[in-house]
Design a protein around this motif. Structure first.
Motif, PDB file in Angstrom:
ATOM      1  N   UNK A 192       0.850  -1.194   0.000  1.00 34.53           N
ATOM      2  CA  UNK A 192       0.000   0.000   0.000  1.00 34.53           C
ATOM      3  C   UNK A 192       0.881   1.237   0.000  1.00 34.53           C
ATOM      4  N   UNK A 193       0.543   2.204  -0.848  1.00 29.68           N
ATOM      5  CA  UNK A 193       1.317   3.441  -0.929  1.00 29.68           C
ATOM      6  C   UNK A 193       1.201   4.239   0.363  1.00 29.68           C
ATOM      7  N   UNK A 194       2.251   4.991   0.707  1.00 32.92           N
ATOM      8  CA  UNK A 194       2.156   5.883   1.879  1.00 32.92           C
ATOM      9  C   UNK A 194       1.059   6.924   1.669  1.00 32.92           C
ATOM     10  N   UNK A 195       0.597   7.507   2.735  1.00 34.10           N
ATOM     11  CA  UNK A 195      -0.452   8.526   2.663  1.00 34.10           C
ATOM     12  C   UNK A 195       0.004   9.670   1.757  1.00 34.10           C
ATOM     13  N   UNK A 196      -0.842  10.036   0.795  1.00 30.31           N
ATOM     14  CA  UNK A 196      -0.540  11.135  -0.090  1.00 30.31           C
ATOM     15  C   UNK A 196       0.357  10.795  -1.261  1.00 30.31           C
ATOM     16  N   UNK A 197       0.708   9.524  -1.430  1.00 28.93           N
ATOM     17  CA  UNK A 197       1.585   9.102  -2.525  1.00 28.93           C
ATOM     18  C   UNK A 197       0.874   8.009  -3.312  1.00 28.93           C
ATOM     19  N   UNK A 198       1.350   7.742  -4.508  1.00 29.18           N
ATOM     20  CA  UNK A 198       0.772   6.669  -5.326  1.00 29.18           C
ATOM     21  C   UNK A 198       1.769   5.535  -5.537  1.00 29.18           C
ATOM     22  N   UNK A 199       3.022   5.754  -5.148  1.00 30.38           N
ATOM     23  CA  UNK A 199       4.063   4.733  -5.301  1.00 30.38           C
ATOM     24  C   UNK A 199       4.015   3.782  -4.112  1.00 30.38           C
ATOM     25  N   UNK A 200       4.067   2.494  -4.391  1.00 29.90           N
ATOM     26  CA  UNK A 200       3.873   1.493  -3.346  1.00 29.90           C
ATOM     27  C   UNK A 200       5.175   0.928  -2.803  1.00 29.90           C
ATOM     28  N   UNK A 201       6.299   1.439  -3.244  1.00 29.24           N
ATOM     29  CA  UNK A 201       7.586   0.874  -2.853  1.00 29.24           C
ATOM     30  C   UNK A 201       7.780   0.883  -1.338  1.00 29.24           C
ATOM     31  N   UNK A 202       8.229  -0.249  -0.801  1.00 31.31           N
ATOM     32  CA  UNK A 202       8.493  -0.358   0.631  1.00 31.31           C
ATOM     33  C   UNK A 202       9.572   0.640   1.041  1.00 31.31           C
ATOM     34  N   UNK A 203      10.561   0.849   0.147  1.00 29.47           N
ATOM     35  CA  UNK A 203      11.652   1.784   0.447  1.00 29.47           C
ATOM     36  C   UNK A 203      11.158   3.212   0.626  1.00 29.47           C
ATOM     37  N   UNK A 204       9.963   3.520   0.111  1.00 35.25           N
ATOM     38  CA  UNK A 204       9.405   4.869   0.235  1.00 35.25           C
ATOM     39  C   UNK A 204       8.411   4.971   1.384  1.00 35.25           C
ATOM     40  N   UNK A 205       8.291   3.899   2.164  1.00 32.50           N
ATOM     41  CA  UNK A 205       7.404   3.928   3.315  1.00 32.50           C
ATOM     42  C   UNK A 205       6.079   3.227   3.119  1.00 32.50           C
ATOM     43  N   UNK A 206       5.948   2.443   2.052  1.00 37.74           N
ATOM     44  CA  UNK A 206       4.706   1.712   1.820  1.00 37.74           C
ATOM     45  C   UNK A 206       4.469   0.636   2.864  1.00 37.74           C
ATOM     46  N   UNK A 207       3.208   0.387   3.177  1.00 34.37           N
ATOM     47  CA  UNK A 207       2.832  -0.667   4.119  1.00 34.37           C
ATOM     48  C   UNK A 207       2.603  -1.979   3.375  1.00 34.37           C
ATOM     49  N   UNK A 208       2.832  -3.090   4.062  1.00 31.99           N
ATOM     50  CA  UNK A 208       2.672  -4.397   3.418  1.00 31.99           C
ATOM     51  C   UNK A 208       1.774  -5.300   4.264  1.00 31.99           C
ATOM     52  N   UNK A 209       1.099  -6.196   3.569  1.00 32.50           N
ATOM     53  CA  UNK A 209       0.319  -7.235   4.234  1.00 32.50           C
ATOM     54  C   UNK A 209       0.431  -8.521   3.424  1.00 32.50           C
ATOM     55  N   UNK A 210       0.506  -9.638   4.108  1.00 37.07           N
ATOM     56  CA  UNK A 210       0.638 -10.922   3.436  1.00 37.07           C
ATOM     57  C   UNK A 210      -0.651 -11.341   2.758  1.00 37.07           C
ATOM     58  N   UNK A 211      -0.541 -11.813   1.507  1.00 39.11           N
ATOM     59  CA  UNK A 211      -1.730 -12.265   0.768  1.00 39.11           C
ATOM     60  C   UNK A 211      -1.458 -13.598   0.073  1.00 39.11           C
ATOM     61  N   UNK A 212      -0.452 -14.327   0.533  1.00 41.48           N
ATOM     62  CA  UNK A 212      -0.078 -15.583  -0.144  1.00 41.48           C
ATOM     63  C   UNK A 212      -1.250 -16.541  -0.219  1.00 41.48           C
ATOM     64  N   UNK A 213      -1.915 -16.753   0.892  1.00 42.99           N
ATOM     65  CA  UNK A 213      -3.010 -17.735   0.935  1.00 42.99           C
ATOM     66  C   UNK A 213      -4.212 -17.298   0.111  1.00 42.99           C
ATOM     67  N   UNK A 214      -4.393 -15.994  -0.072  1.00 41.61           N
ATOM     68  CA  UNK A 214      -5.550 -15.486  -0.810  1.00 41.61           C
ATOM     69  C   UNK A 214      -5.265 -15.278  -2.298  1.00 41.61           C
ATOM     70  N   UNK A 215      -4.027 -15.513  -2.712  1.00 42.37           N
ATOM     71  CA  UNK A 215      -3.655 -15.257  -4.101  1.00 42.37           C
ATOM     72  C   UNK A 215      -4.276 -16.307  -5.023  1.00 42.37           C
ATOM     73  N   UNK A 216      -5.005 -15.842  -6.020  1.00 42.15           N
ATOM     74  CA  UNK A 216      -5.692 -16.756  -6.927  1.00 42.15           C
ATOM     75  C   UNK A 216      -4.769 -17.392  -7.955  1.00 42.15           C
TER      76      UNK A 216
END
Length: 461
Positions: free
Chosen positions: A226-250
């Motif tokens: 997920x992109x940081x607040x006010x940004x559209x870039x999702x890079x973790x290096x830029x402060x993006x948040x992450x959540x695991x979705x392995x089990x839900x991946x189709x």
């Protein structure tokens, strides 16, 4: 492709008259030497090397400090010797991409390489990678690439809406922006080639995408970024948040991630995907994707999976239960196989009050007499000397207090190679005018900490 279906010929089956390894270190029967080619100190590189050790094999960290090769009587020789190489050269941040690729290719003459150089080259240029995926029928965003201001002006004819404007070769979302068709943009961003790509927006208020990590043809984990607040870039290096979705991946995103990795010829990759109105698109494929964020989101480390793939490619075997047990930790401690910056064995570990050194830059090398100063935190070199040798690259600046007052002087920082007592090491030195000083180089504690200082030793110009 799986590790078992892609195993190369045994080394003994290759033409030994063409190439041979030169490292004489021996391993126990059934133990393989797994090299990791990485000049950076990332947690991921350390974790892979440590996983190799835990899995019962010998890790070898291949860096500038320890790699050599020579041709003797028509035979190519390499040191350190390895049975397989994991190519983790971070080319997106390299100033010498061709040289770094060729080092990996050189190892490919004598041993299998995980992420072969040609596959990495296919992936490195983002527009080229997208073109290769599109040619194979995989869904990618529309994009436009041109090399001159005149040709680049045509992009609105192909992308009538907003577009992502970014480097053809880059990482971590650096210098990316969103542009509209009426904005005057050119083919370069900060002297580096660029392209525009259709800007895809999902239905969520906060921009996000899915990073899928593929190793040996299998998905080892997936996370939504997920992109940081006010940004559209999702890079973790830029402060993006992450959540695991392995089990839900189709099945569709799993298939696309594995297919994209295979089409580009990679053994392992981080594949970025986005669903738009129920259809999935491949945004990017990263040959040297980090997996710290993946571990944070899913609790699964890719390191043992990469280590197993390498060991199996060398002819060994690893039980799945070992990998499953090891994937729950990410050991990023400094491995014991990291080559030292200064080799102690056979080296004179004593420096004098003044010492004769060699200093190397991009344009050449010179000899100089350097003064040792334990009161200086950092090594510094004279401006004229830095200019003659082409010291660099510029890696930043530092503020230094001038004289006895409270004023500070801002000095540029550059990387240079120093040869002291016959051994080379890379030092980040400051540049300053030392024309009024006796010696053009001052050795600070960043160098002296590795030596014993004998102030009775001196050497004159």
């Amino acid at each position: 492709m799986t590790a078992s279906s892609n195993s190369p010929e045994p080394q003994s089956a290759r033409d030994s008259t063409q190439s041979a390894s030169a490292d004489t270190a021996q391993t126990d029967a059934g133990t393989h030497r797994v090299g990791v080619l990485s000049t950076h100190n990332s947690k991921e590189t350390k974790a892979i090397l440590n996983a190799v050790r835990v899995l019962g094999h010998e890790p070898v960290w291949i860096r500038d400090e320890n790699v050599t090769s020579w041709i003797e009587d028509g035979t190519v020789r390499l040191s350190p010797q390895v049975d397989v190489l994991v190519n983790r050269m971070l080319l997106t941040k390299s100033d010498h991409q061709l040289e770094d690729l060729q080092l990996a290719a050189l190892y490919g003459e004598t041993s299998p390489v995980i992420n072969e150089p040609q596959a990495v080259a296919n992936t490195l240029h983002k527009f080229r990678a997208g073109a290769k995926l599109a040619a194979d029928g995989l869904p990618v965003p529309d994009a436009f690439f041109g090399r001159s201001p005149r040709t680049f002006e045509e992009w609105p004819e192909h992308l009538p809406d907003a577009a992502a404007y970014k480097h053809t070769i880059g990482t971590n979302g650096r210098d990316m922006s969103i542009v509209s068709p009426n904005e005057p943009v050119g083919p370069m961003i900060n002297d580096e080639h660029a392209f525009v790509q259709e800007f895809l927006e999902d239905a969520e208020d906060r921009p996000s995408d899915v990073r899928v990590y593929v190793v040996g043809g299998e998905v080892v984990g997936a996370m939504r970024r997920h992109a940081p607040e006010g940004d559209w870039r999702t890079n973790v290096a830029l402060g993006g948040d992450v959540e695991g979705v392995t089990d839900d991946l189709g099945q569709e995103p799993r298939h696309l991630a594995k297919k994209a990795t295979a089409v580009l010829g990679l053994d392992l990759a981080g594949v970025d995907l986005m669903p738009i109105d129920g259809d999935w698109y491949i945004l990017e494929v990263n040959a040297t994707a980090g997996f710290k964020g993946l571990f944070s989101a899913t609790g699964v480390s890719a390191a043992p999976h990469i280590a197993r793939l390498a060991i199996e490619r060398a002819g060994g075997s690893i039980d799945t239960s070992q990998v499953v047990e090891l994937e729950t930790t990410l050991d990023d401690s400094v491995p014991d196989c990291k080559p030292p910056l200064v080799q102690k064995q056979g080296d004179d570990g004593v420096l004098g009050y003044t010492s004769r050194i060699r200093i190397n830059g991009r344009d050449g090398a010179e000899q100089a007499v350097a003064k040792s100063d334990t009161g200086a935190k950092r090594t510094s070199i004279d401006t004229d000397l830095a200019g003659r040798i082409g010291a660099g690259p510029l890696v930043g600046t530092t503020d230094v207090r001038s004289g006895t007052g409270s004023d500070t002087e801002t000095r540029p920082l550059v990387d240079v190679d120093l040869c002291l007592n016959g051994r080379w090491r890379t030092v980040t030195a400051s540049i300053t005018d030392r024309s009024e000083m006796t010696y053009p180089v001052l050795l600070g504690r960043d160098v002296l900490e590795a030596y014993t200082l004998d102030i009775s030793r001196t050497i004159e110009e």
